[in-house]
Design a protein around this motif. Structure first.
Motif, PDB file in Angstrom:
ATOM      1  N   LEU A  22       0.753  -1.530  -0.039  1.00 31.60           N
ATOM      2  CA  LEU A  22       0.074   0.038   0.086  1.00 31.60           C
ATOM      3  C   LEU A  22       0.915   1.366   0.114  1.00 31.60           C
ATOM      4  O   LEU A  22       0.468   2.227  -0.429  1.00 31.60           O
ATOM      5  N   ASP A  23       2.165   1.191   0.633  1.00 33.27           N
ATOM      6  CA  ASP A  23       2.904   2.364   0.655  1.00 33.27           C
ATOM      7  C   ASP A  23       3.587   2.729  -0.716  1.00 33.27           C
ATOM      8  O   ASP A  23       3.676   3.820  -1.388  1.00 33.27           O
ATOM      9  N   ARG A  24       3.658   1.435  -1.338  1.00 34.79           N
ATOM     10  CA  ARG A  24       4.408   1.720  -2.743  1.00 34.79           C
ATOM     11  C   ARG A  24       3.296   2.188  -3.884  1.00 34.79           C
ATOM     12  O   ARG A  24       3.356   2.781  -4.769  1.00 34.79           O
ATOM     13  N   LEU A  25       2.183   1.644  -3.666  1.00 33.28           N
ATOM     14  CA  LEU A  25       0.980   2.021  -4.501  1.00 33.28           C
ATOM     15  C   LEU A  25       0.699   3.385  -4.373  1.00 33.28           C
ATOM     16  O   LEU A  25       0.503   4.248  -5.194  1.00 33.28           O
ATOM     17  N   ASN A  26       0.814   3.942  -2.933  1.00 34.77           N
ATOM     18  CA  ASN A  26       0.595   5.323  -2.837  1.00 34.77           C
ATOM     19  C   ASN A  26       1.539   6.302  -3.211  1.00 34.77           C
ATOM     20  O   ASN A  26       1.172   7.505  -3.712  1.00 34.77           O
ATOM     21  N   GLU A  27       2.929   5.825  -3.249  1.00 36.18           N
ATOM     22  CA  GLU A  27       4.044   6.673  -3.711  1.00 36.18           C
ATOM     23  C   GLU A  27       3.687   6.502  -5.204  1.00 36.18           C
ATOM     24  O   GLU A  27       4.001   7.838  -5.897  1.00 36.18           O
ATOM     25  N   LYS A  28       3.452   5.864  -6.073  1.00 38.59           N
ATOM     26  CA  LYS A  28       3.186   5.752  -7.507  1.00 38.59           C
ATOM     27  C   LYS A  28       2.165   6.616  -8.067  1.00 38.59           C
ATOM     28  O   LYS A  28       2.021   7.304  -9.005  1.00 38.59           O
ATOM     29  N   TYR A  29       0.929   6.376  -7.183  1.00 39.44           N
ATOM     30  CA  TYR A  29      -0.342   6.860  -7.652  1.00 39.44           C
ATOM     31  C   TYR A  29      -0.799   8.242  -7.048  1.00 39.44           C
ATOM     32  O   TYR A  29      -1.783   8.746  -7.140  1.00 39.44           O
ATOM     33  N   ASP A  30      -0.392   8.351  -5.825  1.00 40.16           N
ATOM     34  CA  ASP A  30      -0.509   9.588  -5.042  1.00 40.16           C
ATOM     35  C   ASP A  30      -2.145   9.488  -4.454  1.00 40.16           C
ATOM     36  O   ASP A  30      -2.744  10.798  -4.375  1.00 40.16           O
ATOM     37  N   GLY A  31      -2.577   8.539  -3.956  1.00 36.53           N
ATOM     38  CA  GLY A  31      -3.801   8.084  -3.300  1.00 36.53           C
ATOM     39  C   GLY A  31      -4.817   8.006  -4.282  1.00 36.53           C
ATOM     40  O   GLY A  31      -5.850   7.523  -3.798  1.00 36.53           O
ATOM     41  N   THR A  32      -4.854   8.205  -5.733  1.00 34.92           N
ATOM     42  CA  THR A  32      -6.011   7.983  -6.721  1.00 34.92           C
ATOM     43  C   THR A  32      -6.203   6.591  -6.742  1.00 34.92           C
ATOM     44  O   THR A  32      -7.258   6.096  -7.256  1.00 34.92           O
ATOM     45  N   GLU A  33      -5.319   5.885  -6.448  1.00 36.99           N
ATOM     46  CA  GLU A  33      -5.448   4.116  -6.605  1.00 36.99           C
ATOM     47  C   GLU A  33      -6.490   3.636  -5.621  1.00 36.99           C
ATOM     48  O   GLU A  33      -6.912   2.512  -5.795  1.00 36.99           O
ATOM     49  N   PHE A  34      -6.862   4.489  -4.773  1.00 36.90           N
ATOM     50  CA  PHE A  34      -7.649   3.878  -3.533  1.00 36.90           C
ATOM     51  C   PHE A  34      -9.023   3.933  -4.008  1.00 36.90           C
ATOM     52  O   PHE A  34      -9.886   3.163  -3.520  1.00 36.90           O
ATOM     53  N   ASN A  35      -9.437   4.376  -5.092  1.00 33.30           N
ATOM     54  CA  ASN A  35     -10.712   4.674  -5.531  1.00 33.30           C
ATOM     55  C   ASN A  35     -11.124   3.150  -6.161  1.00 33.30           C
ATOM     56  O   ASN A  35     -10.406   2.656  -7.092  1.00 33.30           O
ATOM     57  N   ALA A  36     -12.469   2.690  -5.845  1.00 32.37           N
ATOM     58  CA  ALA A  36     -12.576   1.331  -6.544  1.00 32.37           C
ATOM     59  C   ALA A  36     -12.819   1.315  -7.917  1.00 32.37           C
ATOM     60  O   ALA A  36     -12.560   0.406  -8.706  1.00 32.37           O
ATOM     61  N   ASP A  37     -13.220   2.514  -8.576  1.00 28.95           N
ATOM     62  CA  ASP A  37     -13.749   2.469 -10.080  1.00 28.95           C
ATOM     63  C   ASP A  37     -12.618   3.148 -10.775  1.00 28.95           C
ATOM     64  O   ASP A  37     -12.800   3.525 -11.937  1.00 28.95           O
ATOM     65  N   VAL A  38     -10.988   3.140 -10.389  1.00 23.67           N
ATOM     66  CA  VAL A  38     -10.034   3.639 -11.146  1.00 23.67           C
ATOM     67  C   VAL A  38      -9.452   2.510 -11.571  1.00 23.67           C
ATOM     68  O   VAL A  38      -8.918   1.473 -10.819  1.00 23.67           O
ATOM     69  N   GLN A  39      -9.228   2.270 -12.869  1.00 24.14           N
ATOM     70  CA  GLN A  39      -8.573   1.041 -13.443  1.00 24.14           C
ATOM     71  C   GLN A  39      -7.264   1.623 -13.505  1.00 24.14           C
ATOM     72  O   GLN A  39      -6.979   2.369 -14.179  1.00 24.14           O
ATOM     73  N   ARG A  40      -6.337   0.698 -13.347  1.00 23.19           N
ATOM     74  CA  ARG A  40      -4.709   1.016 -13.171  1.00 23.19           C
ATOM     75  C   ARG A  40      -4.093  -0.330 -13.465  1.00 23.19           C
ATOM     76  O   ARG A  40      -4.847  -1.383 -13.584  1.00 23.19           O
ATOM     77  N   GLU A  41      -2.789  -0.204 -13.809  1.00 21.39           N
ATOM     78  CA  GLU A  41      -1.947  -1.303 -14.222  1.00 21.39           C
ATOM     79  C   GLU A  41      -1.676  -2.010 -12.999  1.00 21.39           C
ATOM     80  O   GLU A  41      -1.476  -1.464 -11.881  1.00 21.39           O
ATOM     81  N   VAL A  42      -1.424  -3.299 -13.082  1.00 19.05           N
ATOM     82  CA  VAL A  42      -0.878  -4.211 -12.065  1.00 19.05           C
ATOM     83  C   VAL A  42       0.459  -3.654 -11.393  1.00 19.05           C
ATOM     84  O   VAL A  42       1.368  -3.294 -12.156  1.00 19.05           O
ATOM     85  N   LEU A  43       0.491  -3.436 -10.288  1.00 17.93           N
ATOM     86  CA  LEU A  43       1.894  -2.903  -9.608  1.00 17.93           C
ATOM     87  C   LEU A  43       2.293  -4.058  -8.910  1.00 17.93           C
ATOM     88  O   LEU A  43       1.871  -4.774  -7.890  1.00 17.93           O
ATOM     89  N   LEU A  44       3.654  -4.570  -9.104  1.00 20.17           N
ATOM     90  CA  LEU A  44       4.464  -5.430  -8.652  1.00 20.17           C
ATOM     91  C   LEU A  44       5.867  -5.040  -8.051  1.00 20.17           C
ATOM     92  O   LEU A  44       6.794  -5.215  -9.015  1.00 20.17           O
ATOM     93  N   PRO A  45       6.034  -4.476  -6.939  1.00 22.28           N
ATOM     94  CA  PRO A  45       7.122  -3.986  -6.674  1.00 22.28           C
ATOM     95  C   PRO A  45       8.408  -4.963  -6.633  1.00 22.28           C
ATOM     96  O   PRO A  45       8.024  -6.045  -6.359  1.00 22.28           O
ATOM     97  N   GLU A  46       9.573  -4.501  -6.275  1.00 27.77           N
ATOM     98  CA  GLU A  46      10.656  -5.365  -6.015  1.00 27.77           C
ATOM     99  C   GLU A  46      10.381  -5.968  -4.728  1.00 27.77           C
ATOM    100  O   GLU A  46       9.905  -5.307  -3.710  1.00 27.77           O
TER     101      GLU A  46
END
Length: 217
Positions: free
Chosen positions: A177-201
């Motif tokens: 969740l930290d890495r998701l927030n770093e990449k998308y600045d909070g917008t990724e938390f919306n249920a209806d926002v389609q985004r790419e799969v995030l697979l960090p190291e």
């Protein structure tokens, strides 16, 4: 565990609704009242001021204590969506229904939900929004209600994909969740926002230990 639904009394119900309005916003939405309840009676408040994102917040789940190994025994659930979802739309009702469904889980299974946990989304939610699981993160606010000793915490549900959930299992949900927030600045938390799969190291054992410590605070 008994299926008889627990409810807030009148005073507690008024207090929790006022707390939600004061801390999550007011206006433009509705309250989805649960008609048939088991374990807890869960209504959902949709906060949808004009031209802003939507916030769905349950009230009722916290009337019953979860079987937890720590002090976080009561909670309500939160999910976010963008202003593109109409308040009376099918998607809006799916989110409200999903929160009500999940609110029964800890009582049906005699367990708890807390920060760092993950859970399957329903088939209806998957079909509507494309996400497979939810990751849970406790928000930094809690309500105190008359006659209830424990604080009522608020858990944010972040929709995630199956591959991301597996990364959480192998590493740590809060790290994801930290890495998701770093990449998308909070917008990724919306249920209806389609985004790419995030697979960090992958993270190392020291960082995993740090996040494990955070989940028991």
């Amino acid at each position: 565990m008994k299926k008889t639904p627990y409810l807030y009394n009148t005073v507690q119900s008024e207090e929790i609704q006022q707390f939600i309005s004061d801390n999550f916003g007011k206006g433009g939405g509705y309250i989805a009242h649960e008609i048939k309840s088991e374990y807890v009676h869960t209504d959902t408040m949709l906060i949808a001021p004009e031209n802003t994102d939507r916030t769905f917040v349950t009230f009722g789940m916290g009337a019953r204590k979860m079987n937890t190994p720590n002090n976080a025994k009561r909670c309500e659930l939160v999910m976010c969506a963008t202003k593109n979802i109409a308040t009376q739309s099918k998607e809006s009702f799916i989110i409200s229904g999903e929160l009500a469904r999940i609110s029964k889980f800890p009582f049906r299974e005699d367990t708890w939900l807390g920060t760092g946990h993950t859970m399957d989304a329903s088939e209806e939610f998957k079909e509507a929004f494309g996400y497979d699981f939810f990751a849970f993160k406790k928000l930094s606010l809690s309500a105190k209600l008359t006659g209830i000793d424990e604080d009522i915490d608020f858990l944010l549900l972040v929709p995630i994909y199956a591959e991301e959930r597996q990364w959480c299992v192998n590493n740590h949900t809060l790290a994801f969740l930290d890495r998701l927030n770093e990449k998308y600045d909070g917008t990724e938390f919306n249920a209806d926002v389609q985004r790419e799969v995030l697979l960090p190291e992958d993270i190392d054992e020291d960082e995993i230990d740090d996040y494990n410590f955070m989940t028991v605070l």
